[in-house]
Design an enzyme around this catalytic site. Structure first.
Site, PDB file in Angstrom:
ATOM      1  N   ASP A   4      45.191  31.123  36.914  1.00 28.84           N
ATOM      2  CA  ASP A   4      44.616  29.917  37.501  1.00 28.84           C
ATOM      3  C   ASP A   4      44.789  28.648  36.644  1.00 28.84           C
ATOM      4  O   ASP A   4      45.313  27.626  37.107  1.00 28.84           O
ATOM      5  CB  ASP A   4      43.120  30.244  37.688  1.00 28.84           C
ATOM      6  CG  ASP A   4      42.417  29.210  38.481  1.00 28.84           C
ATOM      7  OD1 ASP A   4      42.756  29.066  39.662  1.00 28.84           O
ATOM      8  OD2 ASP A   4      41.543  28.530  37.912  1.00 28.84           O
ATOM      9  N   GLY A   5      44.393  28.728  35.381  1.00 28.25           N
ATOM     10  CA  GLY A   5      44.480  27.570  34.481  1.00 28.25           C
ATOM     11  C   GLY A   5      45.929  27.159  34.254  1.00 28.25           C
ATOM     12  O   GLY A   5      46.254  25.965  34.184  1.00 28.25           O
ATOM     13  N   ASP A  37      43.582  39.578  36.873  1.00 28.37           N
ATOM     14  CA  ASP A  37      42.447  39.360  37.781  1.00 28.37           C
ATOM     15  C   ASP A  37      42.787  39.438  39.268  1.00 28.37           C
ATOM     16  O   ASP A  37      41.889  39.573  40.102  1.00 28.37           O
ATOM     17  CB  ASP A  37      41.811  37.991  37.501  1.00 28.37           C
ATOM     18  CG  ASP A  37      41.283  37.871  36.083  1.00 28.37           C
ATOM     19  OD1 ASP A  37      40.967  38.913  35.491  1.00 28.37           O
ATOM     20  OD2 ASP A  37      41.193  36.743  35.574  1.00 28.37           O
ATOM     21  N   GLY A  94      45.147  33.992  29.692  1.00 21.10           N
ATOM     22  CA  GLY A  94      44.988  35.392  29.282  1.00 21.10           C
ATOM     23  C   GLY A  94      46.281  36.148  29.547  1.00 21.10           C
ATOM     24  O   GLY A  94      46.858  36.029  30.625  1.00 21.10           O
ATOM     25  N   THR A 139      48.347  37.575  35.836  1.00 22.34           N
ATOM     26  CA  THR A 139      46.954  37.749  35.395  1.00 22.34           C
ATOM     27  C   THR A 139      46.480  39.106  35.887  1.00 22.34           C
ATOM     28  O   THR A 139      46.868  39.539  36.967  1.00 22.34           O
ATOM     29  CB  THR A 139      46.024  36.647  35.955  1.00 22.34           C
ATOM     30  OG1 THR A 139      44.656  37.061  35.764  1.00 22.34           O
ATOM     31  CG2 THR A 139      46.214  36.382  37.435  1.00 22.34           C
ATOM     32  N   GLN A 169      41.634  46.271  28.997  1.00 21.92           N
ATOM     33  CA  GLN A 169      42.231  46.110  30.337  1.00 21.92           C
ATOM     34  C   GLN A 169      43.439  45.177  30.322  1.00 21.92           C
ATOM     35  O   GLN A 169      44.218  45.140  31.269  1.00 21.92           O
ATOM     36  CB  GLN A 169      41.187  45.535  31.308  1.00 21.92           C
ATOM     37  CG  GLN A 169      40.044  46.474  31.571  1.00 21.92           C
ATOM     38  CD  GLN A 169      38.823  45.757  32.136  1.00 21.92           C
ATOM     39  OE1 GLN A 169      38.655  45.673  33.332  1.00 21.92           O
ATOM     40  NE2 GLN A 169      37.973  45.242  31.274  1.00 21.92           N
ATOM     41  N   ARG A 191      21.300  65.394  46.885  1.00 25.09           N
ATOM     42  CA  ARG A 191      22.311  66.300  47.456  1.00 25.09           C
ATOM     43  C   ARG A 191      23.026  67.097  46.371  1.00 25.09           C
ATOM     44  O   ARG A 191      23.955  67.851  46.637  1.00 25.09           O
ATOM     45  CB  ARG A 191      23.343  65.501  48.248  1.00 25.09           C
ATOM     46  CG  ARG A 191      22.826  64.965  49.572  1.00 25.09           C
ATOM     47  CD  ARG A 191      23.969  64.621  50.538  1.00 25.09           C
ATOM     48  NE  ARG A 191      25.195  64.187  49.876  1.00 25.09           N
ATOM     49  CZ  ARG A 191      25.473  62.911  49.558  1.00 25.09           C
ATOM     50  NH1 ARG A 191      24.606  61.976  49.828  1.00 25.09           N
ATOM     51  NH2 ARG A 191      26.613  62.604  48.980  1.00 25.09           N
ATOM     52  N   ALA A 230      33.788  55.583  42.686  1.00 27.96           N
ATOM     53  CA  ALA A 230      32.479  55.092  42.223  1.00 27.96           C
ATOM     54  C   ALA A 230      31.455  55.144  43.353  1.00 27.96           C
ATOM     55  O   ALA A 230      31.792  54.895  44.514  1.00 27.96           O
ATOM     56  CB  ALA A 230      32.618  53.657  41.714  1.00 27.96           C
ATOM     57  N   ASP A 253      43.619  37.039  41.194  1.00 26.21           N
ATOM     58  CA  ASP A 253      42.820  35.995  41.854  1.00 26.21           C
ATOM     59  C   ASP A 253      43.617  34.733  42.188  1.00 26.21           C
ATOM     60  O   ASP A 253      43.047  33.656  42.313  1.00 26.21           O
ATOM     61  CB  ASP A 253      41.616  35.627  40.974  1.00 26.21           C
ATOM     62  CG  ASP A 253      42.043  35.065  39.616  1.00 26.21           C
ATOM     63  OD1 ASP A 253      43.236  35.164  39.273  1.00 26.21           O
ATOM     64  OD2 ASP A 253      41.190  34.518  38.907  1.00 26.21           O
ATOM     65  N   HIS A 306      38.723  43.951  26.667  1.00 27.43           N
ATOM     66  CA  HIS A 306      40.131  43.553  26.581  1.00 27.43           C
ATOM     67  C   HIS A 306      41.122  44.701  26.610  1.00 27.43           C
ATOM     68  O   HIS A 306      42.333  44.458  26.709  1.00 27.43           O
ATOM     69  CB  HIS A 306      40.347  42.690  25.328  1.00 27.43           C
ATOM     70  CG  HIS A 306      39.804  41.305  25.511  1.00 27.43           C
ATOM     71  ND1 HIS A 306      38.461  41.038  25.379  1.00 27.43           N
ATOM     72  CD2 HIS A 306      40.405  40.144  25.850  1.00 27.43           C
ATOM     73  CE1 HIS A 306      38.269  39.748  25.607  1.00 27.43           C
ATOM     74  NE2 HIS A 306      39.414  39.188  25.904  1.00 27.43           N
ATOM     75  N   ALA A 341      63.200  38.733  33.199  1.00 29.60           N
ATOM     76  CA  ALA A 341      63.856  38.420  34.473  1.00 29.60           C
ATOM     77  C   ALA A 341      64.276  36.949  34.517  1.00 29.60           C
ATOM     78  O   ALA A 341      65.381  36.624  34.959  1.00 29.60           O
ATOM     79  CB  ALA A 341      62.915  38.741  35.632  1.00 29.60           C
ATOM     80  N   HIS A 352      26.332  63.164  38.646  1.00 29.06           N
ATOM     81  CA  HIS A 352      26.498  61.892  37.937  1.00 29.06           C
ATOM     82  C   HIS A 352      26.604  60.773  38.956  1.00 29.06           C
ATOM     83  O   HIS A 352      26.787  61.017  40.144  1.00 29.06           O
ATOM     84  CB  HIS A 352      27.777  61.916  37.102  1.00 29.06           C
ATOM     85  CG  HIS A 352      28.993  62.049  37.973  1.00 29.06           C
ATOM     86  ND1 HIS A 352      29.718  63.211  38.034  1.00 29.06           N
ATOM     87  CD2 HIS A 352      29.562  61.189  38.852  1.00 29.06           C
ATOM     88  CE1 HIS A 352      30.698  63.035  38.906  1.00 29.06           C
ATOM     89  NE2 HIS A 352      30.623  61.828  39.417  1.00 29.06           N
ATOM     90  N   ARG A 365      37.096  37.869  35.900  1.00 32.39           N
ATOM     91  CA  ARG A 365      36.586  36.487  35.987  1.00 32.39           C
ATOM     92  C   ARG A 365      35.689  36.354  37.208  1.00 32.39           C
ATOM     93  O   ARG A 365      34.766  37.128  37.347  1.00 32.39           O
ATOM     94  CB  ARG A 365      37.773  35.519  36.019  1.00 32.39           C
ATOM     95  CG  ARG A 365      37.590  34.303  35.147  1.00 32.39           C
ATOM     96  CD  ARG A 365      38.908  33.592  34.880  1.00 32.39           C
ATOM     97  NE  ARG A 365      39.712  33.464  36.044  1.00 32.39           N
ATOM     98  CZ  ARG A 365      39.928  32.341  36.716  1.00 32.39           C
ATOM     99  NH1 ARG A 365      39.342  31.246  36.299  1.00 32.39           N
ATOM    100  NH2 ARG A 365      40.703  32.304  37.751  1.00 32.39           N
TER     101      ARG A 365
HETATM  102  O1  F6P Z   1      41.854  36.007  33.156  1.00 31.85           O
HETATM  103  C1  F6P Z   1      41.983  37.203  32.450  1.00 31.85           C
HETATM  104  C2  F6P Z   1      40.720  37.541  31.729  1.00 31.85           C
HETATM  105  O2  F6P Z   1      40.930  38.750  31.034  1.00 31.85           O
HETATM  106  C3  F6P Z   1      39.467  37.618  32.604  1.00 31.85           C
HETATM  107  O3  F6P Z   1      39.390  38.830  33.309  1.00 31.85           O
HETATM  108  C4  F6P Z   1      38.389  37.436  31.577  1.00 31.85           C
HETATM  109  O4  F6P Z   1      37.233  36.900  32.165  1.00 31.85           O
HETATM  110  C5  F6P Z   1      39.005  36.451  30.607  1.00 31.85           C
HETATM  111  O5  F6P Z   1      40.406  36.556  30.773  1.00 31.85           O
HETATM  112  C6  F6P Z   1      38.673  36.688  29.168  1.00 31.85           C
HETATM  113  O6  F6P Z   1      39.230  35.663  28.432  1.00 31.85           O
HETATM  114  P1  F6P Z   1      39.375  35.638  26.842  1.00 31.85           P
HETATM  115  O7  F6P Z   1      40.416  36.653  26.485  1.00 31.85           O
HETATM  116  O8  F6P Z   1      39.818  34.244  26.552  1.00 31.85           O
HETATM  117  O9  F6P Z   1      38.043  36.007  26.305  1.00 31.85           O
END
Ligand code: F6P
Length: 319
Positions: free
Chosen positions: A103-104, A127, A11, A125, A251, A211, A186, A129, A249, A22, A215, A171
């Site tokens: 990760d992948g 994420d 992703g 990424t 994001q 209170r 939140a 993560d 997406h 860079a 929202h 993810r």
């Molecule tokens: O790893 C980035 C990410 O955007 C995750 O947050 C999400 O679960 C995944 O990729 C979505 O993947 P795709 O764009 O392949 O649907």
């Protein structure tokens, strides 16, 4: 090392472009040629490889996405497919590879390293993560996108006295939900790392409304369940007028923030230094604002840990 390659995989994330820039500029600064591999591991296997010059990475520092394109290639787990990739690199005289991704992508870089081909992983990424780094490239920009959305949703939530469930990406990790939920004020944040109790969520909402709150914002990490599923469960336990917003997406796009551009520049340049020093098989990261590097083979055995103190704080501040 006289020739290196760079690819982006998995992703995309905002900040991959400054990281590519860079890598290219740092390498050329040290008289090392750089080859761009277009389309991630798929492009590697197919030999979609072109030499990059200083100008190839001009005018990209502020752009989201990746100029090298990206792809997911589950077949790259296959040793024969990996060998094809290494053959392509060797055919072009490329002696080391920078892999920018999540990760992948790290798993691919680890596999190439295990087959004796030097790779350096750069964590890209949204994420956040990846083990061995406190921050990944793209996380900050994604958070700012989410915050912008939460702030806007808050306006309409207040006007209509509604409860909003906002589903964010990540993810299996809850980092985006946690940081954005904390920064967006939140009422409830749901992350895969911690179980939630629907009664507690409902009680919190009720006491807030009693209170005088106008929202409620509930941020749900996609690793917990879908926003719609959570809203369905909430409807069974409460009387609140609820709407769902899945940010999706959006994001992953947008111009990288200053924090991501600086992080990408530092990590990309460090990856090149490691290859020049003959230290392939590493992954770069940032800890306490200092660059670190570690064995890419060991890296994937470690687990990314979410900051549970931050989660505790978010609960205390959203009473
Ligand atoms: O790893 C980035 C990410 O955007 C995750 O947050 C999400 O679960 C995944 O990729 C979505 O993947 P795709 O764009 O392949 O649907």
């Amino acid at each position: 090392m006289k020739k290196i390659g760079v690819l982006t995989s998995g992703g995309d994330s905002p900040g991959m472009n400054p990281a590519i820039r860079a890598v290219v500029r740092k390498a050329i600064f040290h008289n090392v040629e750089v080859y761009g591999i277009y389309g991630g591991y798929l492009g590697l296997v197919n030999g979609n490889i072109k030499k990059l010059e200083l100008g190839s990475v001009g005018d990209i520092i502020h752009r989201g996405g990746t100029m090298l394109q990206s792809a997911r290639l589950p077949e790259f787990a296959n040793r024969e497919v990996q060998k094809k990739g290494i053959e392509q690199l060797r055919a072009h005289g490329i002696e080391g590879l920078v892999v920018i991704g999540g990760d992948g992508s790290y798993r691919g870089a680890k596999a190439l390293t295990e087959q004796g081909y030097p790779c350096v992983g750069v964590p890209g990424t949204i994420d956040n993560d990846i083990p061995g780094t406190e921050l990944t490239i793209g996380f900050d920009t994604a958070l700012n996108t989410v915050i912008d959305a939460i702030d806007k949703i808050r306006d309409t939530a207040t006007s209509h006295e509604r409860t909003f469930v906002i589903e964010v990406m990540g993810r299996d990790a809850g980092d985006i939900a946690l940081w954005a939920g904390l920064a967006g004020g939140a009422e409830t944040i749901l992350i895969p790392e911690e179980n939630y109790d629907m009664k507690e969520v409902a009680d919190r909402l009720r006491s807030g409304h009693e209170r005088g709150k106008k929202h409620s914002i509930i941020v749900v990490a996609e690793g917990v369940c879908s926003g719609y599923e959570f809203a369905r469960q909430l409807k069974e336990s409460t009387e609140f007028d609820t709407r769902v917003s899945v940010l999706g997406h959006i994001q992953r796009g947008g111009s990288p923030t200053v924090a991501d551009r600086v992080l990408a520049s530092r990590l990309g340049a460090r990856a090149v230094e490691l290859l020049i020093e003959g230290r392939g098989g590493r992954a770069v990261g940032i800890e306490n604002n200092k660059l670190v590097d570690y064995d890419i083979i060991e890296a994937l055995d470690k687990k990314h840990t979410l900051d549970l103190d931050l989660f505790k704080l978010s609960k205390e501040l959203s009473i």
